[in-house]
Scaffold this motif. Structure first.
Motif, PDB file in Angstrom:
ATOM      1  N   LYS A 103      87.758  23.363 -68.854  1.00  0.00           N
ATOM      2  CA  LYS A 103      88.514  24.610 -68.904  1.00  0.00           C
ATOM      3  C   LYS A 103      87.858  25.592 -69.872  1.00  0.00           C
ATOM      4  CE  LYS A 103      91.443  22.531 -66.252  1.00  0.00           C
ATOM      5  NZ  LYS A 103      91.461  22.827 -64.797  1.00  0.00           N
ATOM      6  N   HIS A 105      87.903  29.417 -72.121  1.00  0.00           N
ATOM      7  CA  HIS A 105      88.642  30.553 -72.667  1.00  0.00           C
ATOM      8  C   HIS A 105      87.712  31.426 -73.499  1.00  0.00           C
ATOM      9  CE1 HIS A 105      89.316  28.861 -76.809  1.00  0.00           C
ATOM     10  NE2 HIS A 105      89.381  27.707 -76.182  1.00  0.00           N
ATOM     11  N   TYR A 112      93.128  38.209 -74.224  1.00  0.00           N
ATOM     12  CA  TYR A 112      92.459  36.913 -74.290  1.00  0.00           C
ATOM     13  C   TYR A 112      92.625  36.220 -72.948  1.00  0.00           C
ATOM     14  CZ  TYR A 112      90.439  33.032 -76.863  1.00  0.00           C
ATOM     15  OH  TYR A 112      89.583  32.069 -77.323  1.00  0.00           O
ATOM     16  N   VAL A 113      91.580  35.549 -72.492  1.00  0.00           N
ATOM     17  CA  VAL A 113      91.548  34.958 -71.156  1.00  0.00           C
ATOM     18  C   VAL A 113      91.387  33.445 -71.267  1.00  0.00           C
ATOM     19  CG1 VAL A 113      90.325  34.889 -68.947  1.00  0.00           C
ATOM     20  CG2 VAL A 113      90.528  37.058 -70.201  1.00  0.00           C
ATOM     21  N   ALA A 114      92.168  32.712 -70.474  1.00  0.00           N
ATOM     22  CA  ALA A 114      92.063  31.253 -70.495  1.00  0.00           C
ATOM     23  C   ALA A 114      92.477  30.683 -69.151  1.00  0.00           C
ATOM     24  CB  ALA A 114      92.946  30.671 -71.598  1.00  0.00           C
ATOM     25  N   ASP A 115      91.915  29.524 -68.833  1.00  0.00           N
ATOM     26  CA  ASP A 115      92.371  28.798 -67.653  1.00  0.00           C
ATOM     27  C   ASP A 115      93.839  28.430 -67.829  1.00  0.00           C
ATOM     28  OD1 ASP A 115      90.258  28.567 -65.721  1.00  0.00           O
ATOM     29  OD2 ASP A 115      89.165  27.338 -67.157  1.00  0.00           O
ATOM     30  N   LEU A 118      95.394  25.974 -70.297  1.00  0.00           N
ATOM     31  CA  LEU A 118      95.326  26.297 -71.723  1.00  0.00           C
ATOM     32  C   LEU A 118      96.318  27.382 -72.134  1.00  0.00           C
ATOM     33  CD1 LEU A 118      91.437  26.401 -72.096  1.00  0.00           C
ATOM     34  CD2 LEU A 118      92.956  24.558 -72.811  1.00  0.00           C
ATOM     35  N   LEU A 119      96.788  28.175 -71.179  1.00  0.00           N
ATOM     36  CA  LEU A 119      97.641  29.313 -71.519  1.00  0.00           C
ATOM     37  C   LEU A 119      98.923  28.890 -72.230  1.00  0.00           C
ATOM     38  CD1 LEU A 119      97.359  31.707 -68.443  1.00  0.00           C
ATOM     39  CD2 LEU A 119      96.450  32.055 -70.740  1.00  0.00           C
ATOM     40  N   PHE A 122      98.237  28.056 -75.826  1.00  0.00           N
ATOM     41  CA  PHE A 122      97.927  29.213 -76.661  1.00  0.00           C
ATOM     42  C   PHE A 122      99.166  30.060 -76.943  1.00  0.00           C
ATOM     43  CE2 PHE A 122      93.293  29.222 -74.988  1.00  0.00           C
ATOM     44  CZ  PHE A 122      93.000  28.154 -75.827  1.00  0.00           C
ATOM     45  N   LEU A 131      97.769  37.466 -73.300  1.00  0.00           N
ATOM     46  CA  LEU A 131      97.059  36.340 -72.709  1.00  0.00           C
ATOM     47  C   LEU A 131      97.012  36.518 -71.196  1.00  0.00           C
ATOM     48  CD1 LEU A 131      98.688  33.433 -74.750  1.00  0.00           C
ATOM     49  CD2 LEU A 131      96.343  34.266 -74.975  1.00  0.00           C
ATOM     50  N   PHE A 134      92.596  33.000 -66.272  1.00  0.00           N
ATOM     51  CA  PHE A 134      91.184  33.203 -65.970  1.00  0.00           C
ATOM     52  C   PHE A 134      90.998  33.893 -64.626  1.00  0.00           C
ATOM     53  CE2 PHE A 134      87.168  32.193 -64.025  1.00  0.00           C
ATOM     54  CZ  PHE A 134      86.261  32.384 -65.056  1.00  0.00           C
TER      55      PHE A 134
END
Length: 260
Positions: A103, A105, A112-115, A118-119, A122, A131, A134
């Motif tokens: 994954k 980020h 902020y970008v994340a799979d 993970l969101l 976070f 947030l 992705f």
């Protein structure tokens, strides 16, 4: 004799294992800055994740190393210097991560970008930043990419790439992850540029950390300090080992520099 210039890692050094800066540490930081000491951070984290809860503890004229050495910024987030991953490297990181189910980020100035996996994690960190899940449309112009779900095979694949620098570490929950920056970009390599910008000698720097990505930084500084909770490889290169972060180890060490 020059006053020492302090350079702190953040996670598990400046913060405790609950990701908090203790009241005692906050008090010491304020007193030292009021007495003219220069305090700065060097972190693998991005500006968006440290502005509200960390950088507000520092004076506006401080310079901080962020994104694992990919950027030098002011306390307010103004970029003084940066080195981005090239497009080929980003594509290789993306393809390998997807191949092995890892994954990703990364961050920008205002989000902020994340799979997706993970969101949720976070959101619990209370970062004052938007947030976003992705999307490949965001995957460009990056100084650092963080990869979670790192296994031995993926780690070896990353290390075979000649155009990146990979730093493998352990998250708070014990899982391995990697911060990836451009070739030859680390906290330590950027520390040399940081020192020139501040017009200071590296021998006057006291660097304090706990993880393997701090080792070269501690070796480069005039004084390298390991936290009591540091990994053994960090302790092995340190000039001094201080208390555990959960026992105000950093604050207790810094209090000796405060004038009565």
């Amino acid at each position: 004799m020059h006053k020492p210039v302090f350079l702190f890692d953040i996670d598990k050094t400046l913060t405790n294992l609950n990701r908090e800066v203790s009241p005692r540490t906050k008090t010491v930081l304020t007193k030292l800055q009021d007495q003219g000491f220069m305090l700065n951070v060097a972190t693998g984290r991005k500006f968006q994740t440290i502005y509200d809860n960390i950088l507000q503890l520092f004076k506006p004229d401080c310079l901080h190393i962020t994104s694992g050495g990919g950027e030098i910024i002011t306390t307010q987030g103004n970029i003084i210097w940066q080195k981005k991953l090239n497009p080929e490297a980003l594509e290789q990181i993306y393809r390998l991560s997807r191949k092995f189910g890892a994954k990703l980020h990364f961050g920008f100035d205002n989000f902020y970008v994340a799979d997706n996996d993970l969101l949720a994690r976070f959101k619990k960190h209370n970062w004052k930043v938007e947030l976003k899940p992705f999307s490949y449309q965001y995957y460009h112009d990056l100084t650092e990419v963080t990869v979670h779900g790192l296994n031995q095979e993926l780690n070896l694949a990353f290390k075979s790439l000649s155009n990146i620098t990979i730093k493998t570490m352990t998250a708070y929950d014990g899982t391995p992850y990697a911060d990836i920056t451009a070739k030859n970009v680390t906290k330590a390599t950027t520390m040399k540029r940081w020192a020139r910008l501040l017009n200071i000698d590296l021998k006057d720097v006291v660097a304090i950390g706990d993880s393997s990505n701090d080792i070269e930084m501690l070796k480069l500084a005039g004084q390298g300090i390991a936290m009591g909770n540091a990994t053994e490889d960090v302790k092995a290169v340190a000039d001094e080992i201080i208390g555990h972060t959960n026992n105000d180890g950093l604050a207790k060490y810094l209090e000796q520099f405060i004038k009565a």
